[in-house]
Structures are given as C-alpha cells and as structure tokens.
Design an enzyme around this catalytic site. Sequence first.
Site, PDB file in Angstrom:
ATOM      1  N   GLN A  88      48.202  46.638  38.102  1.00  7.99           N
ATOM      2  CA  GLN A  88      48.338  48.050  38.443  1.00  7.99           C
ATOM      3  C   GLN A  88      47.293  48.839  37.686  1.00  7.99           C
ATOM      4  O   GLN A  88      47.101  48.637  36.488  1.00  7.99           O
ATOM      5  CB  GLN A  88      49.738  48.550  38.061  1.00  7.99           C
ATOM      6  N   SER A  89      46.559  49.710  38.387  1.00 13.43           N
ATOM      7  CA  SER A  89      45.565  50.550  37.726  1.00 13.43           C
ATOM      8  C   SER A  89      46.250  51.541  36.802  1.00 13.43           C
ATOM      9  O   SER A  89      47.435  51.852  36.962  1.00 13.43           O
ATOM     10  CB  SER A  89      44.733  51.303  38.769  1.00 13.43           C
ATOM     11  N   THR A  90      45.483  52.053  35.858  1.00 17.27           N
ATOM     12  CA  THR A  90      46.054  53.014  34.911  1.00 17.27           C
ATOM     13  C   THR A  90      46.482  54.307  35.592  1.00 17.27           C
ATOM     14  O   THR A  90      47.312  55.044  35.065  1.00 17.27           O
ATOM     15  CB  THR A  90      45.035  53.331  33.801  1.00 17.27           C
TER      16      THR A  90
END
Length: 209
Positions: free
Chosen positions: A26-28
């Site tokens: 998951q991206s930040t």
Amino acid sequence: MEKKFIREKPLFRDRPEYKCIGYARQSTNKQISIGAQVEELKKAGCVVVFQETVSSTDKARPQFEAALGTLEEGDEIVFTKLDRGFRNQRQCINTLHDLQERGIHVRTTDGMINTRALGKFAPILIGLLSGIGEVERQMVIERTQESINHRRETGGNLGGRPKTNDEKEGLVLRLRNEGCSYRSIRKQTGLALSTIRRIIVEQDVVLEV
C-alpha cells in the site's frame, strides 16, 4: 433439485506441491487498500501474504525481500498487479529475469502475467521485455542528458521556459519519495506535469549514470 456442494478451498491432497506466496503493498497515500489486496491474494491460493506500506519510489522494502527469501525452485509469488511489487519497469524486468533463472514463477491476479502457464514461452517473453526495457532506458537517458547539456549551455533555459529553482525541484523529489502522484505534486507545486516528469527522470539518470 438438490444443490451441489461447492468447496471454496481444495482438499489438502489436491493442493499443489509448490508454495504460493503473496505480496501486497500500500502506498503511503493509501490510495489502494492493502486489506483488499490481501483478501484477493488469499482467494488466489496464497498460503502466506507479506504486506507493507511504502511509497512506490522507496527502495527499502523489507517485506518484499522477505517474501522473495522464502521462495524455492518451483514456488510462485503473486501480486494483484505488477506495480505493487516493483518501483519501475527496469526493476520489474530484472527481478522477473532473476526469478526465472531460479525457477520461480510470477503471477498477477489481474491476469497480466503468469509465467507458470506460459511454460517454455516464459523465458522468451521476459527476454523480449528485457530488450524493450533496455532500449527505452537508453533513449530516456540520451534525451535527458541532451536536455541537461542544453540547459547548461543556455544558462538554464530550455525551449524558452524558465529554469525551475533548486527549492522547487527539491520539493518535487521529496513529494514523489513520499508517494505523491504526479497530479498531487502539480497541485502542491503549481508546476506543469511535463516539468515534474523532467525533474524526476533527471534525478533517476543522475543516480544511474
């Protein structure tokens, strides 16, 4: 008519002998839910799913390295999409090639790639991707180097556009490293998308050359 029972998971004796390991990222900025990825990977047959929250440009991915470390010849690593596992095209191709050499298969649940199903054609596909990726990389480096040289010769002006100051360029790179999309960076900096791409590509070239 009596309904036929459908088993959601195969019996132990019917399960493949190889390990099926999943990886979810998951991206930040949390645009893609990691929970949904994990659920999808489990449904795809993964016995273990490694997961972490890091930006797309972050080189440090300990859980990804841990997932690769558990794989043996004949095993399989699964992603929901290829971009969940790799920072860029070059890393993707290099890793696919390395895994192929180790006899490890790669599959995505979106149907983009399945090296086990490809059989003897998998090395051909990866070799083709490697050739195309290297040509594209060299073209990007050449164009970017020409751009850098031209801006130096013209005092920082390229095609009549004003030179972006160091502070703005630093902000672009910092936002990108934090996982911000190009559109988000444009909104926060006021720079054109073409300028943002140039700054990021030039940085990659400087790090590689």
